[in-house]
Design a protein around this motif. Sequence first.
Motif, PDB file in Angstrom:
ATOM      1  N   ASN A  34       0.950  -1.183   0.097  1.00  0.00           N
ATOM      2  CA  ASN A  34      -0.074   0.122   0.084  1.00  0.00           C
ATOM      3  C   ASN A  34       0.762   1.274  -0.026  1.00  0.00           C
ATOM      4  O   ASN A  34       0.660   2.188   0.680  1.00  0.00           O
ATOM      5  CB  ASN A  34      -1.059   0.157   1.098  1.00  0.00           C
ATOM      6  N   SER A  35       2.042   1.207  -0.896  1.00  0.00           N
ATOM      7  CA  SER A  35       3.016   2.307  -0.985  1.00  0.00           C
ATOM      8  C   SER A  35       2.140   3.534  -0.995  1.00  0.00           C
ATOM      9  O   SER A  35       2.701   4.774  -0.640  1.00  0.00           O
ATOM     10  CB  SER A  35       4.030   2.128  -1.675  1.00  0.00           C
ATOM     11  N   ASP A  36       1.223   3.587  -1.825  1.00  0.00           N
ATOM     12  CA  ASP A  36       0.493   5.077  -2.594  1.00  0.00           C
ATOM     13  C   ASP A  36      -0.436   5.693  -1.248  1.00  0.00           C
ATOM     14  O   ASP A  36      -0.444   6.605  -1.393  1.00  0.00           O
ATOM     15  CB  ASP A  36      -0.459   4.582  -3.463  1.00  0.00           C
ATOM     16  N   ASP A  39       0.729   9.184   0.328  1.00  0.00           N
ATOM     17  CA  ASP A  39       0.487  10.422  -0.221  1.00  0.00           C
ATOM     18  C   ASP A  39      -0.382  11.096   0.685  1.00  0.00           C
ATOM     19  O   ASP A  39      -0.427  12.462   0.917  1.00  0.00           O
ATOM     20  CB  ASP A  39       0.244  10.226  -1.798  1.00  0.00           C
ATOM     21  N   THR A  40      -1.257  10.409   1.237  1.00  0.00           N
ATOM     22  CA  THR A  40      -2.361  10.983   1.819  1.00  0.00           C
ATOM     23  C   THR A  40      -2.142  10.833   3.487  1.00  0.00           C
ATOM     24  O   THR A  40      -3.060  11.244   4.305  1.00  0.00           O
ATOM     25  CB  THR A  40      -3.833  10.297   1.608  1.00  0.00           C
ATOM     26  N   ARG A  61      10.987  10.829   0.269  1.00  0.00           N
ATOM     27  CA  ARG A  61       9.454  11.642  -0.014  1.00  0.00           C
ATOM     28  C   ARG A  61       9.124  12.036   1.388  1.00  0.00           C
ATOM     29  O   ARG A  61       8.451  13.077   1.417  1.00  0.00           O
ATOM     30  CB  ARG A  61       8.533  10.396  -0.082  1.00  0.00           C
TER      31      ARG A  61
END
Length: 235
Positions: A34-36, A39-40, A61
Amino acid sequence: MNIILLGYGKMGKIIERIALERGHVVTARIDVDNSDAFDTAEGDVAIEFSHPDAAFNNIRRCLSRQLPVVCGTTGWLARKPEIETLCRQQNSTFFYASNYSLGVNVFFKVNEFLAKLMNNFPQYDIRMDEVHHTEKRDAPSGTAITLAEGVMKHLTRKKSWVNDQTGKSEDLFIESFRIDQVPGTHVVKYESAIDDLEIKHIAHSREGFALGAVMVAEWLKDKKGVLGMDDFLKF
């Protein structure tokens, strides 16, 4: 304190438990699946114990978001200077240690002191052993490399560390063993025809590493720059 965990393997789960016990909130658990979600994710600090292939990008990041990051992943350190430069450019916060255990960091200092003494006794050769669990990907361990660097800082007859025996007197040989369920053992050995001398650190669990990482994350509030255990422990 709100914590983002980057890496949710065995270490990540122990860090989570200790953080919760100390009254913190884990707002996100980011792993390969779940690397995305990073971003949130919102947090005051990120604790990064992932995989050597993921660490550089995870830290980059964080720095780009001005998110302080505490990293304990080893095996990626060839790119650490890039991260340090980026951290300074971004006026961000990056804390790295090869080992967050208080005992290990005392061991680092004892190791350097002993190397300084043994520099006067060339009849002693030096070698190192490190033992870890079979899931550890990198060899030698980051802790072993830190120990080797501490030796070479003071022992002028050793120029570089190697992970296989070359027979060159200027090489410091680190032998790596991978044995199931071993949290971490490091031995520095000085050997001569007359006698041997060794110092050893044995970790009984991962608890000390995890607790140290959480304590560093607590300490990191309002700090900037490239930091390490000497800053935290005031050695």
